[in-house]
Design an enzyme around this catalytic site. Structure first.
Site, PDB file in Angstrom:
ATOM      1  N   LYS A  30       0.853  -1.174   0.000  1.00 13.91           N
ATOM      2  CA  LYS A  30       0.000   0.000   0.000  1.00 13.91           C
ATOM      3  C   LYS A  30       0.897   1.233   0.000  1.00 13.91           C
ATOM      4  O   LYS A  30       1.978   1.195   0.571  1.00 13.91           O
ATOM      5  CB  LYS A  30      -0.769  -0.052   1.321  1.00 13.91           C
ATOM      6  CG  LYS A  30      -2.064   0.599   1.288  1.00 13.91           C
ATOM      7  CD  LYS A  30      -2.794   0.455   2.593  1.00 13.91           C
ATOM      8  CE  LYS A  30      -3.624   1.719   2.720  1.00 13.91           C
ATOM      9  NZ  LYS A  30      -4.289   2.099   1.461  1.00 13.91           N
ATOM     10  N   ILE A  74     -10.388   5.667  -0.597  1.00 11.82           N
ATOM     11  CA  ILE A  74      -9.792   5.338   0.692  1.00 11.82           C
ATOM     12  C   ILE A  74      -9.050   6.559   1.246  1.00 11.82           C
ATOM     13  O   ILE A  74      -9.097   6.822   2.450  1.00 11.82           O
ATOM     14  CB  ILE A  74      -8.789   4.158   0.543  1.00 11.82           C
ATOM     15  CG1 ILE A  74      -9.425   2.965  -0.165  1.00 11.82           C
ATOM     16  CG2 ILE A  74      -8.212   3.756   1.901  1.00 11.82           C
ATOM     17  CD1 ILE A  74     -10.593   2.333   0.515  1.00 11.82           C
ATOM     18  N   LEU A 129      -5.674   7.029   0.974  1.00  7.87           N
ATOM     19  CA  LEU A 129      -4.325   6.641   1.415  1.00  7.87           C
ATOM     20  C   LEU A 129      -4.209   6.492   2.926  1.00  7.87           C
ATOM     21  O   LEU A 129      -3.244   6.952   3.542  1.00  7.87           O
ATOM     22  CB  LEU A 129      -3.278   7.646   0.906  1.00  7.87           C
ATOM     23  CG  LEU A 129      -3.082   7.657  -0.616  1.00  7.87           C
ATOM     24  CD1 LEU A 129      -2.120   8.762  -1.029  1.00  7.87           C
ATOM     25  CD2 LEU A 129      -2.558   6.310  -1.117  1.00  7.87           C
ATOM     26  N   ASN A 161       3.945   6.410  -6.413  1.00  5.94           N
ATOM     27  CA  ASN A 161       2.534   6.685  -6.725  1.00  5.94           C
ATOM     28  C   ASN A 161       2.376   8.181  -6.933  1.00  5.94           C
ATOM     29  O   ASN A 161       2.168   8.930  -5.976  1.00  5.94           O
ATOM     30  CB  ASN A 161       1.664   6.188  -5.559  1.00  5.94           C
ATOM     31  CG  ASN A 161       0.199   6.549  -5.753  1.00  5.94           C
ATOM     32  OD1 ASN A 161      -0.192   7.068  -6.797  1.00  5.94           O
ATOM     33  ND2 ASN A 161      -0.611   6.289  -4.744  1.00  5.94           N
ATOM     34  N   CYS A 178      -1.027  11.555  -6.685  1.00  2.17           N
ATOM     35  CA  CYS A 178      -1.405  12.247  -5.450  1.00  2.17           C
ATOM     36  C   CYS A 178      -1.537  13.735  -5.752  1.00  2.17           C
ATOM     37  O   CYS A 178      -0.822  14.259  -6.601  1.00  2.17           O
ATOM     38  CB  CYS A 178      -0.324  12.078  -4.380  1.00  2.17           C
ATOM     39  SG  CYS A 178      -0.110  10.404  -3.822  1.00  2.17           S
ATOM     40  N   ASN A 185      -2.911   3.334 -12.817  1.00  2.00           N
ATOM     41  CA  ASN A 185      -3.639   3.604 -11.584  1.00  2.00           C
ATOM     42  C   ASN A 185      -5.138   3.662 -11.931  1.00  2.00           C
ATOM     43  O   ASN A 185      -5.519   3.464 -13.077  1.00  2.00           O
ATOM     44  CB  ASN A 185      -3.143   4.915 -10.958  1.00  2.00           C
ATOM     45  CG  ASN A 185      -3.186   4.854  -9.444  1.00  2.00           C
ATOM     46  OD1 ASN A 185      -4.182   4.393  -8.873  1.00  2.00           O
ATOM     47  ND2 ASN A 185      -2.142   5.298  -8.790  1.00  2.00           N
ATOM     48  N   GLY A 220     -10.736  -2.625 -11.546  1.00  2.00           N
ATOM     49  CA  GLY A 220     -11.374  -3.897 -11.870  1.00  2.00           C
ATOM     50  C   GLY A 220     -11.470  -4.124 -13.374  1.00  2.00           C
ATOM     51  O   GLY A 220     -11.041  -3.280 -14.172  1.00  2.00           O
ATOM     52  N   GLY A 236      -7.464  -4.400 -13.999  1.00  3.32           N
ATOM     53  CA  GLY A 236      -8.533  -5.311 -14.396  1.00  3.32           C
ATOM     54  C   GLY A 236      -8.135  -6.746 -14.643  1.00  3.32           C
ATOM     55  O   GLY A 236      -8.877  -7.482 -15.285  1.00  3.32           O
ATOM     56  N   GLY A 275      -4.900  -6.259  -8.571  1.00  2.00           N
ATOM     57  CA  GLY A 275      -5.472  -5.431  -7.508  1.00  2.00           C
ATOM     58  C   GLY A 275      -6.845  -5.872  -7.084  1.00  2.00           C
ATOM     59  O   GLY A 275      -7.020  -6.763  -6.232  1.00  2.00           O
TER      60      GLY A 275
HETATM   61  C1  LIG Z   1      -9.096  -0.012  -2.713  1.00  3.90           C
HETATM   62  C2  LIG Z   1      -7.942   0.369  -3.594  1.00  3.90           C
HETATM   63  C3  LIG Z   1      -6.841   1.023  -3.042  1.00  3.90           C
HETATM   64  C4  LIG Z   1      -5.760   1.400  -3.826  1.00  3.90           C
HETATM   65  N1  LIG Z   1      -4.695   2.027  -3.249  1.00  3.90           N
HETATM   66  C5  LIG Z   1      -3.624   2.366  -4.006  1.00  3.90           C
HETATM   67  C6  LIG Z   1      -2.478   2.952  -3.407  1.00  3.90           C
HETATM   68  O1  LIG Z   1      -2.398   3.152  -2.183  1.00  3.90           O
HETATM   69  N2  LIG Z   1      -1.440   3.301  -4.225  1.00  3.90           N
HETATM   70  C7  LIG Z   1      -1.459   3.068  -5.573  1.00  3.90           C
HETATM   71  O2  LIG Z   1      -0.480   3.382  -6.248  1.00  3.90           O
HETATM   72  N3  LIG Z   1      -2.533   2.488  -6.157  1.00  3.90           N
HETATM   73  C8  LIG Z   1      -3.605   2.131  -5.411  1.00  3.90           C
HETATM   74  N4  LIG Z   1      -4.687   1.516  -6.008  1.00  3.90           N
HETATM   75  C9  LIG Z   1      -4.661   1.266  -7.464  1.00  3.90           C
HETATM   76  C10 LIG Z   1      -4.222  -0.170  -7.777  1.00  3.90           C
HETATM   77  O3  LIG Z   1      -2.906  -0.416  -7.328  1.00  3.90           O
HETATM   78  C11 LIG Z   1      -4.291  -0.440  -9.285  1.00  3.90           C
HETATM   79  O4  LIG Z   1      -3.399   0.418  -9.955  1.00  3.90           O
HETATM   80  C12 LIG Z   1      -5.682  -0.240  -9.867  1.00  3.90           C
HETATM   81  O5  LIG Z   1      -6.670  -0.611  -8.970  1.00  3.90           O
HETATM   82  C13 LIG Z   1      -5.884  -1.004 -11.175  1.00  3.90           C
HETATM   83  O6  LIG Z   1      -5.695  -2.403 -11.003  1.00  3.90           O
HETATM   84  P1  LIG Z   1      -6.907  -3.439 -10.691  1.00  3.90           P
HETATM   85  O7  LIG Z   1      -7.965  -3.185 -11.730  1.00  3.90           O
HETATM   86  O8  LIG Z   1      -6.272  -4.782 -10.781  1.00  3.90           O
HETATM   87  O9  LIG Z   1      -7.394  -3.116  -9.323  1.00  3.90           O
HETATM   88  C14 LIG Z   1      -5.780   1.126  -5.224  1.00  3.90           C
HETATM   89  C15 LIG Z   1      -6.871   0.462  -5.780  1.00  3.90           C
HETATM   90  C16 LIG Z   1      -7.947   0.077  -4.998  1.00  3.90           C
HETATM   91  C17 LIG Z   1      -9.099  -0.634  -5.637  1.00  3.90           C
END
Ligand SMILES: Cc1cc2nc3c(=O)[nH]c(=O)nc-3n(C[C@H](O)[C@H](O)[C@H](O)COP(=O)(O)O)c2cc1C
Ligand SMILES: Cc1cc2nc3c(=O)[nH]c(=O)nc-3n(C[C@H](O)[C@H](O)[C@H](O)COP(=O)(O)OP(=O)(O)OC[C@H]3O[C@@H](n4cnc5c(N)ncnc54)[C@H](O)[C@@H]3O)c2cc1C
Ligand code: FES
Lengths: 280, 308
Positions: B46, B72, B74, B128, B131, B195, B220, B248, B269
């Site tokens: 995270k 969320i 962060l 990341n 921000c 992201n 997703g 996704g 993710g």
């Molecule tokens: C609940 C949640 C929290 C996330 N927190 C972060 C984070 O703290 N830092 C970050 O770089 N990306 C964060 N992401 C983004 C994921 O790392 C990822 O880039 C994004 O969700 C796309 O991938 P996925 O479709 O497999 O989830 C977060 C995603 C979700 C759903």
């Protein structure tokens, strides 16, 4: 002893109806020895579903002997509607047992158990455990109307007393589930109150327990995306032993919290002074 | 024949190509009952900031068609606690730990990176940059090539030379390629993408936004085509840059799609929320999918969709 959580394919044994609710019995030996108050997170919709998040349900009953567990649920949206279509022999992916259970009193005595709607589901196994430890469980169940009350089959046997309330008077005493509590606590000498149901009910139960000078343990229901502690969606403001409020995960630190530690009026906010609020 | 699943992100060698995605696996501990973390390519933590953060109010999530929105904010306990408790635990498990760093200013990013320098177990940093910049009216670093480059340069300068720095890009830009180029120009050893996309949901009964934070990040399967497009465009423009792809991925073939577009490794993710065992499952499915298509090595599939 608590059982470590596991992810298992569980076979559907039975889907029954219980008033406004459905009960789902699964073969899941890994979960059968859960502790009252723990829950399961169920994948819904099948392999290519658009529903990407798990649905969480309190574990209602378990039988380590035959390796089964049971949950009780209301059809609310599309995930629970999918569950309602399951047939014996189908498989569902289940994770559990999750979360912290209801703490048991140090010494056996009288306890009041309060359930709103399907919130009574985790209280029957709790009544069993209290009873087996030499204590006495006084159950109070309430709902909007008679069909929304949920009773375990043998509720009457395990509990020293059962009180029923409905908002519309269609069963039991007309009124709120909290109405009978002060008198019941005084009469039974209960030293602890356990509650599961909507947030407003849990807040009210906490207030009654405080007035009566007894401890309240509440099982909360916050929206959960994962149920296992990795997403941080399920937080609520909880005061720690050090007096500091933190946005605390209800799936791992809860779902059972000492009622006094939850800032009920501030749920849905980040109260001023919360640990880490204000950032840099 | 078993497919050789080894891969690398620049100088970082990985025994397997599937990793967790930042913010979707906590600091690893919570997944341990379901997953052998050391068998994954790595664990991306995270995002970590300098100080503890409460995050936003609830509701923080909404399920959407084939995806979800999250706000969320962060939430986390800050870098000191991470270094004291979480990183040592991850290292003990034998994980390759990629620490995601976040900040509200170039200085904060660099300070977090500095505090992580020399920590055992840490194999790479993911920056990341999605921000808000507190010094620039909250404009997101990732949306401005110059701001993104300043963050990357600040982190690169204080990080051990043998620890790769990956810049994590946002898809919410008019053209992702100039941002990717700016990050690489500023010293990024690789890129992570994508992201979440900014989205919003409204409760039609209450006529109010569902999320307390009003808008949130969409993730997703719904966003996978966007991830494929971003990886494709950046790979085409920067043929040599290591790419950690995400967005996704739910099944092995989804990971393969990102790999064919140009990803050298893949993070998972949102799929973890629906299936805590998703990462090892997807890693195994990916190996099968490669074998079924005649690939002897994972790396043979990387960028294979591009004309040669
Ligand atoms: C609940 C949640 C929290 C996330 N927190 C972060 C984070 O703290 N830092 C970050 O770089 N990306 C964060 N992401 C983004 C994921 O790392 C990822 O880039 C994004 O969700 C796309 O991938 P996925 O479709 O497999 O989830 C977060 C995603 C979700 C759903
Ligand atoms: C610890 C815990 C125990 C629970 N125990 C029970 C139980 O014993 N019986 C029962 O009927 N219900 C229980 N619930 C509520 C149950 O999880 C929701 O009714 C269910 O998730 C709704 O899913 P859906 O797809 O039908 O609704 P949708 O509205 O389509 O769901 C959309 C999303 O919102 C989430 N969500 C919606 N309503 C709730 C809610 N009330 N609580 C948490 N998440 C929600 C869903 O998980 C899903 O991610 C419990 C919830 C929690 C957190
Ligand atoms: S539901 Fe994901 S952290 Fe609690």
């Amino acid at each position: 002893m608590s059982v470590p959580p596991r992810q298992v394919p569980a076979e559907v044994l039975q889907l029954g109806s219980a008033g406004a609710y459905l009960s789902l019995r699964l073969r899941a030996p890994e979960l059968a020895a859960f502790q009252p108050g723990q829950f399961a997170a169920v994948a819904v919709g099948g392999r290519h579903t658009g529903m990407v998040l798990r649905r969480c349900f309190s574990l209602y009953a378990g039988d380590p002997g035959d390796g089964t567990v049971e949950v009780v649920f209301a059809v609310h949206g599309k995930g629970t509607a999918w569950l309602a279509e399951l047939r014996p022999g189908d498989q569902v992916d289940v994770v559990g047992p999750l979360g912290r259970p209801f703490p048991l009193p140090a010494r056996p005595g009288a306890a009041v158990l309060v359930g709103g709607g399907y919130g009574s589901a985790p209280l029957f196994s709790l009544a069993d455990v209290l009873h087996a430890a030499g204590g006495e469980a006084h159950l109070v169940v309430g709902a909007a109307s008679a069909d929304k009350l949920f009773f375990g089959e043998e509720a009457w046997q395990r509990c020293a007393s059962v009180t029923v309330t409905t908002d519309d008077g269609s069963a039991g005493v007309r009124g709120l589930v909290t109405d009978p509590l002060p008198e019941l606590i005084a009469r039974t000498g209960a030293t602890v109150l356990y509650a599961c149901g909507p947030m407003a009910m849990l807040a009210a139960c906490t207030a009654v327990a405080r007035e009566q000078g007894i401890t309240a343990y509440t099982a909360v229901e916050e929206a959960m995306a994962c149920g296992v502690g990795v997403c941080m969606t399920c937080v609520l403001p909880v005061v720690g032993d050090d007096g500091v409020t933190r946005m605390t995960r209800s799936c791992t630190a809860g779902p059972v919290f000492a009622g006094e530690t939850v800032r009920w009026a501030d749920v849905g906010t980040v109260p001023t002074g919360t640990w880490g609020a204000g950032g840099h | 024949m078993a497919v050789d699943m080894r891969t690398n992100l620049g100088t970082l060698e990985l025994p397997a190509p599937v990793l967790t995605a930042s913010g979707c696996a906590g600091y690893g501990r919570e997944l341990a009952p379901y997953v052998e973390l050391a068998a994954l390519g790595g664990v991306v933590t995270k995002s970590i900031m300098r100080n503890p953060r409460s995050g936003r109010a609830t509701p923080r999530m909404a399920e959407t068609p084939s995806g979800m929105l999250n706000s969320i904010g962060l939430q986390g306990s800050g870098v000191d606690e991470f270094v004291a408790n979480d990183l040592p635990w991850l290292t003990e498990q034998g994980c390759r730990v990629i620490v995601s760093v976040a900040g509200g200013s170039v200085e904060e990013y660099a300070e977090v990176a500095k505090l992580l320098r020399g920590q055992p177990g840490l194999v790479a940093l993911e920056v990341n940059i999605s921000c808000p910049n507190v010094e620039s009216r909250g404009e997101v670093f990732a949306c401005d090539p110059d701001a993104a480059a300043r963050v990357v340069a600040g982190v690169r300068a204080v990080t051990a030379p043998d620890v790769p720095v990956l810049a994590k890009l946002s898809p919410d830009v008019t053209d992702i390629v100039p941002v990717a180029q700016a990050c690489v120009g500023a010293g990024a050893d690789g890129l992570s993408m994508i992201n979440t996309l900014l989205g919003m949901a409204i409760d039609v009964d209450t006529a109010r936004p569902v999320l307390a934070g009003v808008t949130g990040g969409l993730s997703g399967p719904a966003i996978r085509p966007v991830a494929v497009r971003c990886i494709w465009q950046v790979r085409a423009a920067l043929p040599e840059v290591p790419i950690l792809g995400m967005g996704g991925v739910r099944h092995g073939v989804d990971a393969l799609e990102l790999v064919l577009a140009g990803a050298n490794a893949v993070s998972v993710g949102t799929a973890v929320f629906g299936d805590p065992g998703a990462c090892p499952r997807i890693q195994a499915e990916l190996a099968e999918a490669l074998a079924a298509r005649g690939y002897a090595r994972f790396t043979d599939a990387v960028s294979a969709a591009h004309p040669r």
